[in-house]
Scaffold this motif. Structure first.
Motif, PDB file in Angstrom:
ATOM      1  N   ASN B 114      -0.379  -0.355   3.017  1.00  0.00           N
ATOM      2  CA  ASN B 114      -1.205  -1.555   3.169  1.00  0.00           C
ATOM      3  C   ASN B 114      -0.432  -2.692   3.835  1.00  0.00           C
ATOM      4  OD1 ASN B 114      -3.645  -2.914   2.939  1.00  0.00           O
ATOM      5  ND2 ASN B 114      -3.150  -3.748   0.919  1.00  0.00           N
ATOM      6  N   LYS B 116       1.963  -2.251   5.987  1.00  0.00           N
ATOM      7  CA  LYS B 116       2.083  -1.845   7.387  1.00  0.00           C
ATOM      8  C   LYS B 116       0.790  -2.144   8.155  1.00  0.00           C
ATOM      9  CE  LYS B 116       3.647   1.936  10.244  1.00  0.00           C
ATOM     10  NZ  LYS B 116       3.942   3.362  10.319  1.00  0.00           N
ATOM     11  N   ARG B 117      -0.344  -1.904   7.476  1.00  0.00           N
ATOM     12  CA  ARG B 117      -1.633  -2.116   8.113  1.00  0.00           C
ATOM     13  C   ARG B 117      -1.896  -3.604   8.365  1.00  0.00           C
ATOM     14  NH1 ARG B 117      -4.881   1.517   5.338  1.00  0.00           N
ATOM     15  NH2 ARG B 117      -4.598   0.206   3.527  1.00  0.00           N
ATOM     16  N   ASN B 118      -1.438  -4.437   7.450  1.00  0.00           N
ATOM     17  CA  ASN B 118      -1.729  -5.863   7.576  1.00  0.00           C
ATOM     18  C   ASN B 118      -0.782  -6.618   8.505  1.00  0.00           C
ATOM     19  OD1 ASN B 118      -4.063  -6.895   5.883  1.00  0.00           O
ATOM     20  ND2 ASN B 118      -3.089  -5.480   4.468  1.00  0.00           N
TER      21      ASN B 118
END
Lengths: 125, 141
Positions: B114, B116-118
């Motif tokens: 999460n 990394k995604r943000n």
């Protein structure tokens, strides 16, 4: 619908945020897993949960959620409510279970937060 | 590029009660600096995730917020124990969190993915037996 409509539909008690009941709401999510809420929710929505620890409020703060609904009549402790008040969150509690809460709100037109889900290939997991 | 603002928050191991305080403060400060919308939400979520990771998994560490004219940077540095299998830790659903973390609604194995995604840029360095450093940057458009 507005949060006021939710309160009526769920026969809920308003714990915090009486002055914000006319806020419109379009979607909701239901989870006791804050990890999932943090990972998948990316809009200002409503969270229905049975978990009443401080991290529910903190998760709501990080995501700018509009309203927290505690199911099964749960009421968090005073300090948790205070921190919800500080951040301008509306907090309500209903005697319904989480399942029934979702069902009633869905029936009244509220929809789930869109969450992109992809099936993993067979090798994965 | 020139720093506009920088502050460091110590984060203690297993301090489940106050976990998230640093992230709440980071969010408030960024808001005061005029950061808003999607970037603010992404920084807040990543910050909370990394702060929780320090509490749940590390022996303690610190979280540093630095604001540049064009970006927000978060650096989490701990004093151990380091991640044994980094590739596994980056997989969604893989978790080594204890019962206490799980009872609070965490430990679903979504934290690192999460973050990394943000973040617009995500870097993790970890050596088992030493510690972990995570650097995240968020572009201010």
């Amino acid at each position: 619908m507005t949060i006021r409509d939710m309160v009526r539909i769920l026969s809920a008690r308003v714990l915090i945020g009486e002055e914000k009941l006319d806020t419109p709401v379009y979607t909701a999510c239901c989870s006791d897993l804050m990890s999932d809420v943090l990972a998948f929710v990316d809009e200002k929505t409503v969270l229905i949960t049975g978990l009443t620890n401080p991290h529910v409020v903190r998760t709501s703060e990080m995501l700018d959620l509009k309203c927290l609904v505690f199911a099964r009549g749960k009421i968090p402790t005073e300090d948790i409510l205070e921190s919800a008040e500080e951040q301008g969150l509306v907090v309500i509690s209903t005697k319904l279970t989480a399942f029934s809460t979702c069902g009633m709100l869905y029936e009244a037109g509220l929809r789930g937060v869109p969450v992109p889900v992809e099936w993993d290939s067979k090798e994965e997991k | 590029m020139e720093e506009l603002f920088s502050t460091t928050y110590p984060v203690a191991q297993a301090d489940y009660v106050t976990a998230g305080k640093a992230s709440a403060d980071i969010k408030r400060r960024l808001k005061q600096l005029g950061v808003g919308g999607d970037v603010l939400r992404r920084v807040a979520v990543a910050s909370y995730e990394v702060e929780l990771n320090l509490v749940i998994h590390s022996l303690g560490g610190e979280l540093t917020l630095t604001v540049f004219p064009d970006a927000v940077q978060l650096v989490s540095a701990d004093v151990g124990p380091g991640i044994r299998d980094l590739a596994m830790a980056m997989r969604e659903g893989y978790s080594t969190a204890n019962e206490e973390a799980r009872s609070l609604g965490f430990g679903a194995g979504m934290g690192l993915p999460n973050m990394k995604r943000n973040a617009d840029e995500f870097d993790i360095q970890s050596e088992y037996g030493k510690g972990t450093t995570i650097t995240m940057r968020f572009r201010l458009s």
